[in-house]
Structures are given as C-alpha cells and as structure tokens.
Write a protein that holds these residues in place. Structure first.
Motif, PDB file in Angstrom:
ATOM      1  N   LEU A  54      14.093   3.347  46.788  1.00  0.00           N
ATOM      2  CA  LEU A  54      12.859   4.065  47.110  1.00  0.00           C
ATOM      3  C   LEU A  54      13.075   5.497  46.650  1.00  0.00           C
ATOM      4  CD1 LEU A  54      10.102   3.848  48.716  1.00  0.00           C
ATOM      5  CD2 LEU A  54      11.360   4.787  50.652  1.00  0.00           C
ATOM      6  N   VAL A  55      12.509   5.854  45.507  1.00  0.00           N
ATOM      7  CA  VAL A  55      12.784   7.156  44.900  1.00  0.00           C
ATOM      8  C   VAL A  55      11.640   8.117  45.205  1.00  0.00           C
ATOM      9  CG1 VAL A  55      14.260   6.241  43.089  1.00  0.00           C
ATOM     10  CG2 VAL A  55      11.798   6.360  42.691  1.00  0.00           C
ATOM     11  N   ALA A  56      12.001   9.345  45.540  1.00  0.00           N
ATOM     12  CA  ALA A  56      11.000  10.341  45.928  1.00  0.00           C
ATOM     13  C   ALA A  56      11.377  11.687  45.347  1.00  0.00           C
ATOM     14  CB  ALA A  56      10.893  10.430  47.446  1.00  0.00           C
ATOM     15  N   THR A  57      10.369  12.498  45.106  1.00  0.00           N
ATOM     16  CA  THR A  57      10.578  13.861  44.640  1.00  0.00           C
ATOM     17  C   THR A  57       9.417  14.716  45.125  1.00  0.00           C
ATOM     18  OG1 THR A  57      11.046  15.242  42.694  1.00  0.00           O
ATOM     19  CG2 THR A  57       9.378  13.529  42.436  1.00  0.00           C
ATOM     20  N   GLY A  58       9.588  16.022  45.067  1.00  0.00           N
ATOM     21  CA  GLY A  58       8.530  16.914  45.506  1.00  0.00           C
ATOM     22  C   GLY A  58       8.667  18.281  44.887  1.00  0.00           C
ATOM     23  N   ASP A  59       7.612  19.049  44.967  1.00  0.00           N
ATOM     24  CA  ASP A  59       7.592  20.422  44.477  1.00  0.00           C
ATOM     25  C   ASP A  59       6.794  21.239  45.490  1.00  0.00           C
ATOM     26  OD1 ASP A  59       7.048  22.874  43.195  1.00  0.00           O
ATOM     27  OD2 ASP A  59       7.163  21.948  41.210  1.00  0.00           O
ATOM     28  N   ASP A  60       7.499  21.971  46.336  1.00  0.00           N
ATOM     29  CA  ASP A  60       6.832  22.710  47.399  1.00  0.00           C
ATOM     30  C   ASP A  60       5.938  23.805  46.829  1.00  0.00           C
ATOM     31  OD1 ASP A  60       6.137  23.295  49.993  1.00  0.00           O
ATOM     32  OD2 ASP A  60       7.988  24.365  50.477  1.00  0.00           O
ATOM     33  N   ALA A  61       6.371  24.432  45.742  1.00  0.00           N
ATOM     34  CA  ALA A  61       5.567  25.501  45.148  1.00  0.00           C
ATOM     35  C   ALA A  61       4.253  24.972  44.592  1.00  0.00           C
ATOM     36  CB  ALA A  61       6.357  26.204  44.049  1.00  0.00           C
ATOM     37  N   GLN A  62       4.266  23.744  44.085  1.00  0.00           N
ATOM     38  CA  GLN A  62       3.052  23.137  43.536  1.00  0.00           C
ATOM     39  C   GLN A  62       2.322  22.264  44.558  1.00  0.00           C
ATOM     40  OE1 GLN A  62       1.851  23.839  40.471  1.00  0.00           O
ATOM     41  NE2 GLN A  62       3.560  25.272  40.272  1.00  0.00           N
ATOM     42  N   SER A  63       2.890  22.118  45.751  1.00  0.00           N
ATOM     43  CA  SER A  63       2.301  21.307  46.831  1.00  0.00           C
ATOM     44  C   SER A  63       2.059  19.868  46.374  1.00  0.00           C
ATOM     45  CB  SER A  63       0.988  21.938  47.337  1.00  0.00           C
ATOM     46  OG  SER A  63       1.196  23.247  47.780  1.00  0.00           O
ATOM     47  N   ARG A  64       3.082  19.276  45.748  1.00  0.00           N
ATOM     48  CA  ARG A  64       2.966  17.916  45.233  1.00  0.00           C
ATOM     49  C   ARG A  64       4.189  17.094  45.628  1.00  0.00           C
ATOM     50  NH1 ARG A  64      -2.195  16.827  44.146  1.00  0.00           N
ATOM     51  NH2 ARG A  64      -3.189  18.713  43.333  1.00  0.00           N
ATOM     52  N   TRP A  65       4.005  15.768  45.736  1.00  0.00           N
ATOM     53  CA  TRP A  65       5.119  14.866  46.009  1.00  0.00           C
ATOM     54  C   TRP A  65       4.822  13.507  45.390  1.00  0.00           C
ATOM     55  CZ3 TRP A  65       4.477  10.339  48.978  1.00  0.00           C
ATOM     56  CH2 TRP A  65       3.231  10.216  49.625  1.00  0.00           C
ATOM     57  N   SER A  66       5.887  12.742  45.170  1.00  0.00           N
ATOM     58  CA  SER A  66       5.760  11.409  44.587  1.00  0.00           C
ATOM     59  C   SER A  66       6.752  10.475  45.258  1.00  0.00           C
ATOM     60  CB  SER A  66       6.042  11.443  43.077  1.00  0.00           C
ATOM     61  OG  SER A  66       5.173  12.321  42.399  1.00  0.00           O
ATOM     62  N   LEU A  67       6.388   9.196  45.328  1.00  0.00           N
ATOM     63  CA  LEU A  67       7.263   8.193  45.921  1.00  0.00           C
ATOM     64  C   LEU A  67       7.008   6.852  45.236  1.00  0.00           C
ATOM     65  CD1 LEU A  67       8.310   7.755  49.568  1.00  0.00           C
ATOM     66  CD2 LEU A  67       7.274   5.788  48.446  1.00  0.00           C
ATOM     67  N   GLY A  68       8.095   6.192  44.834  1.00  0.00           N
ATOM     68  CA  GLY A  68       7.952   4.917  44.144  1.00  0.00           C
ATOM     69  C   GLY A  68       9.138   4.014  44.390  1.00  0.00           C
ATOM     70  N   LEU A  69       9.109   2.851  43.752  1.00  0.00           N
ATOM     71  CA  LEU A  69      10.144   1.835  43.916  1.00  0.00           C
ATOM     72  C   LEU A  69      10.651   1.374  42.555  1.00  0.00           C
ATOM     73  CD1 LEU A  69       8.425  -0.376  46.641  1.00  0.00           C
ATOM     74  CD2 LEU A  69      10.641   0.768  46.938  1.00  0.00           C
ATOM     75  N   ILE A  70      11.929   1.049  42.497  1.00  0.00           N
ATOM     76  CA  ILE A  70      12.505   0.421  41.316  1.00  0.00           C
ATOM     77  C   ILE A  70      13.733  -0.375  41.741  1.00  0.00           C
ATOM     78  CG2 ILE A  70      13.963   2.408  40.729  1.00  0.00           C
ATOM     79  CD1 ILE A  70      13.376   1.650  37.749  1.00  0.00           C
ATOM     80  N   ARG A  71      13.972  -1.489  41.068  1.00  0.00           N
ATOM     81  CA  ARG A  71      15.212  -2.233  41.293  1.00  0.00           C
ATOM     82  C   ARG A  71      16.254  -1.682  40.324  1.00  0.00           C
ATOM     83  NH1 ARG A  71      16.680  -6.290  44.247  1.00  0.00           N
ATOM     84  NH2 ARG A  71      14.540  -6.927  44.728  1.00  0.00           N
ATOM     85  N   ALA A  72      17.387  -1.253  40.870  1.00  0.00           N
ATOM     86  CA  ALA A  72      18.395  -0.528  40.088  1.00  0.00           C
ATOM     87  C   ALA A  72      19.320  -1.482  39.341  1.00  0.00           C
ATOM     88  CB  ALA A  72      19.187   0.404  40.989  1.00  0.00           C
TER      89      ALA A  72
END
Length: 303
Positions: free
Chosen positions: A118-136
């Motif tokens: 479950l991979v996630a990232t964000g950018d507080d300065a841009q007020s954005r976030w993302s969350l997704g799935l992948i089989r490694a």
C-alpha cells in the motif's frame, strides 16, 4: 534479467482487487485517509512544542520516522489486523504500508516481496496526497538492493501502481499557504498572543486549523488565544475582524462566502457595514475589500 525487459501484460490479481474494494468500503471518499496523513504531518512537526510547520525543518531521523507514524495512525483509524510479516491483513490478504515523501521513492524490504504494498505519498505545501496498491513482484522491482536488501519499484512498477486516490486534496496547512516573509513576520514576536493576532490578520478568508494556532502560539492553552477576553477576537474586533469557528459559525461562513471551517478550524474575515449583507446585531455587514477603509469595530459573535 535486466530492468525494463519485463512484459507489460498485467496479470489478474484478485487479492489486490479485494483489498482495494475493502479500502473503498471503509472510506468511499478518501476523507479518512486524508485525515490520517494530515494528522501524521502535524504529529511529526509537533508545532506546539517546536514551532515547526514544514518538511525542511525536520531532522533526517524524523523524516524517516514519518512512515512508521503513518502506518500506526492508519491502523488506529481503520483497525486493520496485523499481518504475519507485513503491517496489515486487509480482506484476508497480507499488505505492507509504505510512505515516501517523493513519488516513487518507496523502499520495499524483503518481507514485502511478492506481497501487496500500500504505497502513499503527499505534498503538504501543495495540499495533495496519493494512495495506491501494487504487488511487489520481481518484475516491478529494481534489480539492485541496498545494504538492508531493500529495493524500489522500477519504471514499470511505478506505472503499474493502481491508484485508489491520486493527487487528492489534503486539508491545507495555512502556514504553508501564506508567503514565507508573512509567516516569518508572524513568528517574529516574543508573545504568543500577538503571534496569534498576526496569524488571523494575515490569513483573512483562509482556513486555519487548530494545529496552526498551537504552532504559532506555542502555549498549552492555544485555543484560548482565539477567544474574546484577551484573545484574537478581542484584539482584532476594533479593526473590523470576526473569527468564525466550525463549531458555531458554519452558516455565517456560507453567508459571507468564505471557506466553511470544520469543527477544528477557524476562518477570520474583515467586515464593513453595508446596506445589503449579513445581519449581525443591529445592522448588516459584508466582507471588506482591499479598498475599504477600517474604523468600524466588528460586532461580537457567539463563541
């Protein structure tokens, strides 16, 4: 096999689909995940004690710790079962939570190889976030490893992330929305009460979270710095300001046409008398424009 020489055919993955469906069942619009990420940023800044509010103010060890806090806060919010070697078990499947402050920078340890990430990232300065799935799987990982035998997604892997939310809206950090020199001026006073006053002047018409107030005031009774009887409402009232809270003034925010605060947010606005406008006390008021001179104290509103 060299990186990039993998088939681009996507094999069906029923487990991934079931995990995605369960995540969406628990949080159809992503608001709970967004709250987890917002809370994790605010925890790591620890603004009330440190006065910090942005990523580059953190120490390296704190930045590394963000992923652990994100994992813990998500488990608390959703009550996921623990996995055998992964962080969670969702819909009966092993899932490991991975955070990276940069898109694609997730570090994958051996225990997540061939499992769902479950991979996630964000950018507080841009007020954005993302969350997704992948089989490694091996096909989506880089060939090389670091000393801990961790790997990253290769180009194909980054393309194959199944995004549940991509560049979704994060509740804004007002101290990152204001120009840096304005924020520097807010902090450039020895007293927390005056710093709070400066915040609400500068952020007129913007959502101000309680954490921003705590970060600026640096006091245990931070929210008291907003109220009447010595707080920002009293100090700014002669200048024509009212400070609306999400607890009591959501309808007023709608009437004045400013962002509607949640229960843990405020929005300040400068108002002037008007023949047509919002009725407060014995007269009508409208939101002031830049050209409007001050001089008329604002009415007192309910706390």
């Amino acid at each position: 096999m060299l990186e990039g020489f993998f088939s681009d055919e996507r094999a069906p993955d029923p487990a991934l689909n079931e995990v995605r469906d369960e995540i969406l069942r628990l949080d159809p619009d992503g608001s709970r995940w967004a709250a987890v990420i917002r809370h994790t940023y605010d925890m790591i800044y620890n603004g009330q004690e440190t006065g910090r509010y942005r990523w580059d103010q953190l120490m390296k060890t704190e930045k590394t710790h963000f992923g652990t806090l994100f994992e813990i806060n998500a488990q608390r919010e959703f009550g996921f079962d623990g996995g055998d070697e992964t962080d969670y078990r969702i819909a009966g499947h092993q899932v490991d939570a991975k955070w990276s402050q940069s898109m694609g920078g997730w570090m994958l340890p051996p225990e997540v190889f061939d499992e769902l990430a479950l991979v996630a990232t964000g950018d507080d300065a841009q007020s954005r976030w993302s969350l997704g799935l992948i089989r490694a799987t091996a096909g989506v990982r880089r060939v090389g490893h670091n000393r801990d035998k961790k790997s990253q997604l290769n180009e194909l892997g980054r393309q194959r992330v199944e995004w549940i939310w991509r560049d979704a809206e994060l509740r804004p950090n007002v101290l990152l929305q204001l120009p840096r020199h304005v924020v520097d001026h807010i902090f450039d006073h020895r007293h927390g009460t005056e710093r709070t006053n400066r915040l609400f002047r500068a952020a007129e018409g913007m959502l101000v979270h309680r954490n921003a107030v705590a970060t600026v005031s640096r006091q245990l009774d931070a929210q008291k710095r907003v109220r009447y009887n010595g707080g920002a409402r009293s100090a700014l009232q002669p200048e024509g300001y009212i400070i609306l809270s999400g607890m009591y003034h959501r309808e007023l925010a709608v009437e004045f046409g400013v962002p509607v605060p949640n229960a843990d947010e405020y929005v300040s606005l400068r108002i002037v008398p008007s023949d047509r406008g919002v009725r407060l006390g014995v007269r009508s008021w409208r939101r002031a424009q830049l050209a409007d001179a001050g001089g008329t104290p604002a009415p007192k509103i309910r706390e």
